[in-house]
Write a protein that holds these residues in place. Structure first.
Motif, mmCIF file in Angstrom:
data_model
loop_
_atom_site.group_PDB
_atom_site.id
_atom_site.type_symbol
_atom_site.label_atom_id
_atom_site.label_comp_id
_atom_site.label_asym_id
_atom_site.label_seq_id
_atom_site.Cartn_x
_atom_site.Cartn_y
_atom_site.Cartn_z
ATOM 1 N N GLY A 222 0.807 -1.229 0.000
ATOM 2 C CA GLY A 222 0.000 0.000 0.000
ATOM 3 C C GLY A 222 0.833 1.268 0.000
ATOM 4 O O GLY A 222 0.302 2.365 0.136
ATOM 5 N N ILE A 223 2.147 1.116 -0.202
ATOM 6 C CA ILE A 223 3.018 2.298 -0.118
ATOM 7 C C ILE A 223 2.652 3.320 -1.186
ATOM 8 O O ILE A 223 2.477 4.500 -0.927
ATOM 9 C CB ILE A 223 4.505 1.903 -0.292
ATOM 10 C CG1 ILE A 223 4.921 0.908 0.797
ATOM 11 C CG2 ILE A 223 5.394 3.148 -0.272
ATOM 12 C CD1 ILE A 223 6.257 0.247 0.530
ATOM 13 N N ARG A 224 2.546 2.838 -2.417
ATOM 14 C CA ARG A 224 2.274 3.780 -3.508
ATOM 15 C C ARG A 224 0.826 3.599 -3.978
ATOM 16 O O ARG A 224 0.537 3.704 -5.164
ATOM 17 C CB ARG A 224 3.256 3.581 -4.663
ATOM 18 C CG ARG A 224 3.504 4.902 -5.399
ATOM 19 C CD ARG A 224 4.826 4.924 -6.090
ATOM 20 N NE ARG A 224 4.901 4.089 -7.264
ATOM 21 C CZ ARG A 224 4.988 4.563 -8.504
ATOM 22 N NH1 ARG A 224 4.947 5.849 -8.730
ATOM 23 N NH2 ARG A 224 5.123 3.745 -9.508
ATOM 24 N N HIS A 316 7.293 -6.787 -9.419
ATOM 25 C CA HIS A 316 5.874 -6.443 -9.318
ATOM 26 C C HIS A 316 5.636 -4.934 -9.391
ATOM 27 O O HIS A 316 4.718 -4.482 -10.075
ATOM 28 C CB HIS A 316 5.312 -7.014 -8.014
ATOM 29 C CG HIS A 316 3.854 -6.752 -7.815
ATOM 30 N ND1 HIS A 316 2.897 -7.120 -8.732
ATOM 31 C CD2 HIS A 316 3.173 -6.141 -6.806
ATOM 32 C CE1 HIS A 316 1.699 -6.764 -8.299
ATOM 33 N NE2 HIS A 316 1.837 -6.162 -7.131
ATOM 34 N N PRO A 322 1.959 2.722 -12.579
ATOM 35 C CA PRO A 322 1.272 3.606 -13.528
ATOM 36 C C PRO A 322 2.152 3.911 -14.748
ATOM 37 O O PRO A 322 1.659 4.004 -15.867
ATOM 38 C CB PRO A 322 1.018 4.889 -12.723
ATOM 39 C CG PRO A 322 1.174 4.515 -11.298
ATOM 40 C CD PRO A 322 2.045 3.309 -11.236
ATOM 41 N N ARG A 332 -6.241 0.195 -4.116
ATOM 42 C CA ARG A 332 -6.170 -1.177 -3.600
ATOM 43 C C ARG A 332 -6.620 -1.179 -2.146
ATOM 44 O O ARG A 332 -6.197 -0.328 -1.364
ATOM 45 C CB ARG A 332 -4.736 -1.702 -3.692
ATOM 46 C CG ARG A 332 -4.300 -1.976 -5.130
ATOM 47 C CD ARG A 332 -2.833 -2.356 -5.213
ATOM 48 N NE ARG A 332 -1.963 -1.221 -5.000
ATOM 49 C CZ ARG A 332 -0.882 -1.240 -4.229
ATOM 50 N NH1 ARG A 332 -0.521 -2.327 -3.584
ATOM 51 N NH2 ARG A 332 -0.146 -0.151 -4.085
#
Ligand code: HEM
Length: 412
Positions: A222-224, A316, A322, A332
């Motif tokens: 979930g960082i980006r 990944h 993007p 997400r």
């Protein structure tokens, strides 16, 4: 004896109904509220999407057993009334109940706070057409892109735990609260629908709920991601816009669910460096390979002294980024799961630990999402360690106005 109108739980004392905004990101951590508070049910958008993720998920899919539009609307009306009550920490009081009937509310959350419960409702493709049959007279209102995701190579989809006419996503800080919510929704639809599948999940966040949590690969996840407090980005990538069709979906979005098993025994056999190359980030810090901090820029062009890409071609974060998907970003909001122990490899006998990611993604553009999914499934390093075993898409109608009902825009 519980009187029908009794307000229940510590949460009721808090008349503090919070807006469903904020972020899982530490930069807007101030917006994350205590675990005993409530999240507003009514609003322009349904809660449970741009709501900072709670710790527990119960996600249920139903198939309708009725073919009556009036009966479908009745289910949605009862769900609306029940969801408005229990997300505010009140008991659900059915219409015209008397003490000679079973309780309308099964009561597992009596005395509990709302625990930031959100309920998010969605409509599957089969609600609009099944075997070319328009069961509810709404076939012409089907969003053009609302159909099951295409088949992808390498996946092993179980139909029995995929799809469905209706979905209910219940998220809360307490697992009994999410159980109670879906129990109540199932009771309220018992005459019109049967449960098709159910998925529970969990996620954790360190540092008092403000840090980035880890998934079952052991990596920060979930960082980006899109930030739940970033209204401009959500308008661009998540909410169906004012000019989009069909009109009844404006302010809504689309939910994609994928149950992704992680082959833990294979993943556990990789060295730390191999794991980090598969993701494209460092395990401990979450930083992009070659960087120091998790929020450092992901530089996909960076090369080492030999001229090799530092973030490998199949990593990944590169495959899903993007930059390599024509700017596509998704929200997400997935949950980890474990179904306990499953039979291990036949040659070794015994059992192995089951674990995976119940991926939930929100997007206003299902076609572009499918392209991203195809790209991930065809070239991502993670594919050697993951198996997609269930799939579903749902149209998530906009939020409910006070006095309105879930999805009433669809029927008006
Ligand atoms: C078991 C399956 C999966 C696991 C364990 C996983 C894990 C991760 C991790 C650790 C990251 C890096 C941290 C971050 O920026 O959040 C990430 C990023 C991302 N993942 Fe996944 N992921 C999985 C499946 C998927 C699938 C199926 C999709 C979409 C089809 C997807 C889309 C993304 C996207 C868009 C990013 C952000 C890329 C970027 O902008 O840097 N992931 N994932």
């Amino acid at each position: 004896v519980i009187s029908g109108a009794a307000l229940v739980g510590a949460g009721v004392g808090l008349d503090r109904v919070l807006g469903a905004s904020g972020s899982e990101n530490s930069s807007d951590a101030a917006q994350i509220q205590g675990s005993d508070s409530s999240v507003a049910f009514h609003g322009a958008h349904q809660a449970g999407i741009a709501t900072p993720p709670q710790a527990h998920l119960s996600f249920v899919s139903f198939d309708l057993t009725t073919e009556s539009q009036a009966a479908l609307k009745g289910v949605l009306r009862r769900w609306t009334a029940a969801a408005a009550a229990i997300t505010a920490g009140r008991q659900y009081v059915g219409p015209g109940r008397s003490r000679s009937l079973p309780p309308a509310d099964p009561g597992e959350s009596l005395g509990l706070s709302p625990a930031r419960l959100t309920l998010t409702f969605g409509f599957g493709p089969t609600l609009f057409a099944q075997d070319d049959e328009d069961r509810f007279g709404i076939g012409r209102r089907r969003p053009a892109a609302l159909r099951p995701l295409p088949r992808f190579s390498g996946e092993m989809i179980e139909q029995a735990s995929s799809g469905g006419d209706l979905c209910v996503q219940a998220c809360a800080e307490d697992p009994q609260t999410t159980f109670h919510a879906i129990h109540l929704m199932a009771m309220l639809a018992a005459d019109e629908a049967r449960m098709r599948w159910l998925q529970v999940g969990f996620r954790t966040q360190p540092a008092g709920g403000t840090g980035t949590g880890r998934n079952l690969l052991g990596f920060k996840d979930g960082i980006r991601n899109l930030r739940t407090g970033d209204a401009a980005a959500l308008s661009e990538f998540v909410w169906v816009g004012h000019d989009d069709q069909p009109g009844w979906m404006r302010g809504g979005t689309y939910l994609v669910a994928r149950r992704i098993e992680i082959v833990l025994s294979a993943w556990d056999g990789l060295t730390l460096a191999e794991q980090e190359r598969a993701i494209g980030r460092h395990k401990l810090s979450g930083a992009p390979l070659g960087a120091r901090d998790e929020h450092d820029r992901v530089n996909l062009a960076a090369v080492d002294r030999q001229g090799n890409l530092i973030i490998p071609i199949e990593a990944h974060v590169r495959v899903a980024s993007p930059e390599t998907n024509r700017g596509l970003r998704i929200l997400r909001r997935g949950y980890s799961f474990s179904r306990g122990a499953t039979p291990g490899p036949a040659d070794r006998g015994g059992h192995q630990l089951d674990g995976g990611l119940f991926f939930i993604g929100f997007t206003r553009d299902l076609e572009r999402f499918a392209a991203l999914q195809r790209r991930v499934l065809s070239r991502d390093a993670l594919n050697e360690f993951t198996i997609h075993t269930a799939s579903a898409v749902f149209a998530i109608p906009p939020g409910v106005r006070p006095g309105g009902s879930i999805g009433d825009q669809l029927f008006s």
